[in-house]
Design a protein around this motif. Structure first.
Motif, mmCIF file in Angstrom:
data_model
loop_
_atom_site.group_PDB
_atom_site.id
_atom_site.type_symbol
_atom_site.label_atom_id
_atom_site.label_comp_id
_atom_site.label_asym_id
_atom_site.label_seq_id
_atom_site.Cartn_x
_atom_site.Cartn_y
_atom_site.Cartn_z
ATOM 1 N N GLY A 125 0.843 -1.192 0.000
ATOM 2 C CA GLY A 125 0.000 0.000 0.000
ATOM 3 C C GLY A 125 0.876 1.239 0.000
ATOM 4 O O GLY A 125 2.097 1.169 -0.254
ATOM 5 N N SER A 126 0.296 2.389 0.306
ATOM 6 C CA SER A 126 1.077 3.621 0.178
ATOM 7 C C SER A 126 2.231 3.687 1.171
ATOM 8 O O SER A 126 3.347 4.064 0.809
ATOM 9 C CB SER A 126 0.183 4.861 0.288
ATOM 10 O OG SER A 126 -0.839 4.670 1.197
ATOM 11 N N TRP A 127 2.004 3.289 2.425
ATOM 12 C CA TRP A 127 3.088 3.422 3.411
ATOM 13 C C TRP A 127 4.118 2.309 3.254
ATOM 14 O O TRP A 127 5.317 2.542 3.364
ATOM 15 C CB TRP A 127 2.507 3.489 4.817
ATOM 16 C CG TRP A 127 3.501 3.810 5.913
ATOM 17 C CD1 TRP A 127 3.518 3.252 7.157
ATOM 18 C CD2 TRP A 127 4.582 4.777 5.907
ATOM 19 N NE1 TRP A 127 4.542 3.802 7.918
ATOM 20 C CE2 TRP A 127 5.205 4.731 7.171
ATOM 21 C CE3 TRP A 127 5.071 5.652 4.942
ATOM 22 C CZ2 TRP A 127 6.305 5.543 7.501
ATOM 23 C CZ3 TRP A 127 6.172 6.456 5.274
ATOM 24 C CH2 TRP A 127 6.766 6.398 6.542
ATOM 25 N N LEU A 183 3.357 11.281 6.316
ATOM 26 C CA LEU A 183 2.402 11.093 5.213
ATOM 27 C C LEU A 183 3.145 10.466 4.042
ATOM 28 O O LEU A 183 4.159 11.008 3.576
ATOM 29 C CB LEU A 183 1.797 12.445 4.833
ATOM 30 C CG LEU A 183 0.942 13.062 5.961
ATOM 31 C CD1 LEU A 183 0.958 14.581 5.903
ATOM 32 C CD2 LEU A 183 -0.486 12.528 5.928
ATOM 33 N N ALA A 184 2.663 9.311 3.585
ATOM 34 C CA ALA A 184 3.432 8.481 2.648
ATOM 35 C C ALA A 184 3.864 9.232 1.384
ATOM 36 O O ALA A 184 5.011 9.118 0.945
ATOM 37 C CB ALA A 184 2.604 7.253 2.276
ATOM 38 N N LYS A 185 2.949 10.004 0.812
ATOM 39 C CA LYS A 185 3.263 10.653 -0.470
ATOM 40 C C LYS A 185 4.446 11.624 -0.310
ATOM 41 O O LYS A 185 5.355 11.649 -1.138
ATOM 42 C CB LYS A 185 2.023 11.396 -0.970
ATOM 43 C CG LYS A 185 2.214 12.095 -2.294
ATOM 44 C CD LYS A 185 0.883 12.621 -2.829
ATOM 45 C CE LYS A 185 1.028 13.274 -4.201
ATOM 46 N NZ LYS A 185 1.771 14.524 -4.169
ATOM 47 N N GLN A 188 -8.522 4.216 0.458
ATOM 48 C CA GLN A 188 -7.419 3.650 1.245
ATOM 49 C C GLN A 188 -7.798 3.527 2.717
ATOM 50 O O GLN A 188 -8.879 3.930 3.129
ATOM 51 C CB GLN A 188 -6.169 4.507 1.068
ATOM 52 C CG GLN A 188 -5.635 4.413 -0.354
ATOM 53 C CD GLN A 188 -4.373 5.228 -0.541
ATOM 54 O OE1 GLN A 188 -3.693 5.556 0.409
ATOM 55 N NE2 GLN A 188 -4.069 5.560 -1.774
ATOM 56 N N THR A 189 -6.868 2.983 3.487
ATOM 57 C CA THR A 189 -7.138 2.652 4.884
ATOM 58 C C THR A 189 -7.220 3.907 5.757
ATOM 59 O O THR A 189 -6.233 4.626 5.887
ATOM 60 C CB THR A 189 -5.977 1.762 5.405
ATOM 61 O OG1 THR A 189 -5.702 0.770 4.417
ATOM 62 C CG2 THR A 189 -6.323 1.110 6.724
ATOM 63 N N ALA A 190 -8.384 4.143 6.372
ATOM 64 C CA ALA A 190 -8.514 5.216 7.371
ATOM 65 C C ALA A 190 -8.712 4.503 8.710
ATOM 66 O O ALA A 190 -9.830 4.157 9.102
ATOM 67 C CB ALA A 190 -9.682 6.134 7.042
ATOM 68 N N GLU A 191 -7.582 4.238 9.388
ATOM 69 C CA GLU A 191 -7.586 3.349 10.563
ATOM 70 C C GLU A 191 -8.521 3.815 11.682
ATOM 71 O O GLU A 191 -9.091 3.022 12.412
ATOM 72 C CB GLU A 191 -6.164 3.231 11.127
ATOM 73 C CG GLU A 191 -5.187 2.463 10.266
ATOM 74 C CD GLU A 191 -5.294 0.954 10.426
ATOM 75 O OE1 GLU A 191 -6.340 0.456 10.887
ATOM 76 O OE2 GLU A 191 -4.314 0.280 10.072
ATOM 77 N N GLY A 192 -8.662 5.163 11.836
ATOM 78 C CA GLY A 192 -9.445 5.687 12.959
ATOM 79 C C GLY A 192 -10.898 5.255 12.940
ATOM 80 O O GLY A 192 -11.546 5.192 13.985
HETATM 81 N N1 LIG Z 1 -0.265 6.123 4.222
HETATM 82 C C1 LIG Z 1 0.403 6.791 5.149
HETATM 83 O O1 LIG Z 1 0.719 7.964 4.965
HETATM 84 C C2 LIG Z 1 0.762 6.106 6.439
HETATM 85 C C3 LIG Z 1 1.807 6.628 7.204
HETATM 86 C C4 LIG Z 1 2.138 6.031 8.411
HETATM 87 C C5 LIG Z 1 1.453 4.903 8.842
HETATM 88 N N2 LIG Z 1 0.452 4.387 8.055
HETATM 89 C C6 LIG Z 1 -0.208 3.182 8.546
HETATM 90 O O2 LIG Z 1 0.171 2.092 7.708
HETATM 91 C C7 LIG Z 1 -0.851 1.094 7.718
HETATM 92 C C8 LIG Z 1 -1.175 0.722 6.272
HETATM 93 O O3 LIG Z 1 -1.660 1.895 5.653
HETATM 94 P P1 LIG Z 1 -1.425 2.268 4.145
HETATM 95 O O4 LIG Z 1 -1.480 3.747 4.090
HETATM 96 O O5 LIG Z 1 -0.262 1.605 3.540
HETATM 97 O O6 LIG Z 1 -2.786 1.676 3.551
HETATM 98 P P2 LIG Z 1 -3.213 1.541 2.051
HETATM 99 O O7 LIG Z 1 -4.692 1.555 2.057
HETATM 100 O O8 LIG Z 1 -2.476 2.507 1.196
HETATM 101 O O9 LIG Z 1 -2.692 0.069 1.688
HETATM 102 C C9 LIG Z 1 -3.120 -1.051 2.387
HETATM 103 C C10 LIG Z 1 -2.405 -2.276 1.851
HETATM 104 O O10 LIG Z 1 -2.861 -3.418 2.581
HETATM 105 C C11 LIG Z 1 -3.321 -4.386 1.656
HETATM 106 N N3 LIG Z 1 -4.390 -5.151 2.258
HETATM 107 C C12 LIG Z 1 -5.692 -4.823 2.413
HETATM 108 N N4 LIG Z 1 -6.362 -5.829 3.007
HETATM 109 C C13 LIG Z 1 -5.453 -6.806 3.219
HETATM 110 C C14 LIG Z 1 -5.526 -8.102 3.773
HETATM 111 N N5 LIG Z 1 -6.671 -8.630 4.201
HETATM 112 N N6 LIG Z 1 -4.392 -8.838 3.827
HETATM 113 C C15 LIG Z 1 -3.212 -8.335 3.370
HETATM 114 N N7 LIG Z 1 -3.100 -7.134 2.834
HETATM 115 C C16 LIG Z 1 -4.193 -6.380 2.757
HETATM 116 C C17 LIG Z 1 -3.770 -3.602 0.434
HETATM 117 O O11 LIG Z 1 -3.784 -4.430 -0.723
HETATM 118 C C18 LIG Z 1 -2.705 -2.535 0.374
HETATM 119 O O12 LIG Z 1 -1.544 -3.025 -0.228
HETATM 120 C C19 LIG Z 1 -2.036 1.711 8.485
HETATM 121 O O13 LIG Z 1 -2.023 1.209 9.779
HETATM 122 C C20 LIG Z 1 -1.723 3.206 8.477
HETATM 123 O O14 LIG Z 1 -2.269 3.853 9.608
HETATM 124 C C21 LIG Z 1 0.105 4.955 6.873
#
Ligand SMILES: NC(=O)c1ccc[n+]([C@@H]2O[C@H](COP(=O)([O-])OP(=O)(O)OC[C@H]3O[C@@H](n4cnc5c(N)ncnc54)[C@H](O)[C@@H]3O)[C@@H](O)[C@H]2O)c1
Ligand SMILES: O=P(O)(O)OC[C@H](O)CO
Length: 336
Positions: free
Chosen positions: A13-15, A142-144, A281-285
């Protein structure tokens, strides 16, 4: 000659992808595990991840695979970066391929629904590894922006400081500055609760309530995060650091934050279903607000902003009514 550190990153995913860029730039040998073969193929052949980091060219040294055994072979660190609610099931599949010394690093910012476990606790539960093999990375990341190699700092936390130092060296680049900490619980809680406060600030922004509201929510949000952290044994100073205040400010100010954006859509009047439908994308909150409230109740801690977010997101309360209720609570001293 020393060999490069081998790192496995689980999640494209993005992070996960942005963190693989950091590790590759820091000189690690990086293998990225993903569920979908077409994403792995894109990383290996065109050095891009168009779904999650469009327009970013990835280092050609990052290799992607769908095979967890291949990713984990010889890995000194395994970075876990899937949605928090799927980690337990994912890890059960990956655990048999773990090397005896691999350090498991959570890059996630959520709390498991039902158990209310932090990600480090889920890791310990599933793999039975000891605390000196479990670490966390958290902060305003922030990933981007990171993938564009814009400067940022973060915290790398492990109960064993020498492991945190090894991790720090593995991900230190000219644009990514990690600081060590031994307060794993504090760093994880800071990351998870800021998503809930990010939702609250987004809702307020969507309602057009202004910057005084934002400043008040950030500050009182940090106060309730710290209360919970202290009740759970965290160091209160962690919350004035990068994994606390730093991440809260980035999340609550940025249109790149998925949690902030999710809240803004709700505050503008979208229903929960409509908001979920436009969130790619994933909004964990959204899920973790319930687990954070469960933790607060378990530890006898008052978290009025978290409670308000749960009432709007999961109980259908109107944001206008919820704000009135939040503001009409009885008066109290700032430090209680
Ligand atoms: N994006 C950011 O800026 C950022 C920064 C720091 C921390 N995080 C944290 O990182 C974690 C992941 O977030 P993200 O931004 O990468 O999310 P995302 O939505 O960009 O990507 C999620 C990834 O998980 C995969 N996925 C979804 N369901 C799945 C499953 N059942 N089994 C295996 N893989 C699965 C998706 O295919 C995708 O590759 C979260 O906890 C988020 O809070 C994100
Ligand atoms: O997009 P968000 O809201 O998940 O926030 C991303 C990072 O956690 C910011 O540090």
């Amino acid at each position: 000659m020393t060999h490069p550190v081998k790192a496995a990153v689980f999640g494209t995913g993005s992070w996960g992808t942005a963190f693989a860029v950091i590790l590759a730039d820091a000189g690690c040998e990086v293998t990225l595990w993903g569920r979908r073969a077409e994403v792995a193929e894109a990383v290996n052949t065109t050095h891009t991840n168009p779904d999650y980091l469009p327009g970013i060219e990835l280092p050609g040294t990052i290799r992607a695979t769908t095979d967890p055994a291949e990713a984990l072979r010889g890995a000194e660190f395994a970075f876990l970066v899937v949605p928090s609610q799927t980690l337990r099931a994912n890890l059960a599949d990956w655990a048999p391929h773990l090397e005896p010394d691999t350090v498991l690093v959570s890059l996630m910012k959520g709390v498991e629904l039902g158990t209310a476990e932090l990600m480090s606790e889920v890791i310990a539960d599933v793999t039975k590894v000891s605390a000196d093999r479990i670490a966390v990375v958290s902060g305003p990341n922030l990933a981007k922006e990171i993938a564009e190699r814009r400067p940022a700092a973060a915290v790398v936390a492990c109960a064993d400081e020498s492991v945190a130092q090894r991790l720090q060296a593995a991900c230190h680049t000219p644009y990514f500055r990690p600081y060590t900490n031994t307060d794993v619980v504090g760093c994880e809680l800071g990351g998870a609760v800021k998503n809930v406060i990010g939702l609250a600030v987004g809702i307020a922004d969507g309602m057009g309530l202004g910057d005084n509201t934002k400043g008040s929510l950030i500050t009182r949000g940090l106060a309730e995060t710290t209360r919970l952290g202290v009740a759970m044994g965290a160091d209160p100073l962690t919350f004035s650091g990068l994994a606390g205040l730093g991440d809260l400010v980035a999340t609550c100010s940025s249109p790149l934050s998925r949690n902030h954006t999710f809240g803004t859509n709700l505050g503008r009047g979208m229903t929960l279903q409509e908001t979920i439908a436009v969130t790619k994308q994933t909004a964990e909150g959204v899920k973790s607000c319930q687990s954070v409230l469960d933790l607060a109740r378990r530890h006898g801690v008052d978290m009025p902003i978290t409670e308000t977010v749960v009432s709007i997101v999961h109980e259908g309360k109107s944001p206008v009514v919820a704000v009135k209720e939040l503001m009409s609570r009885s008066a109290k001293a700032e430090r209680r």
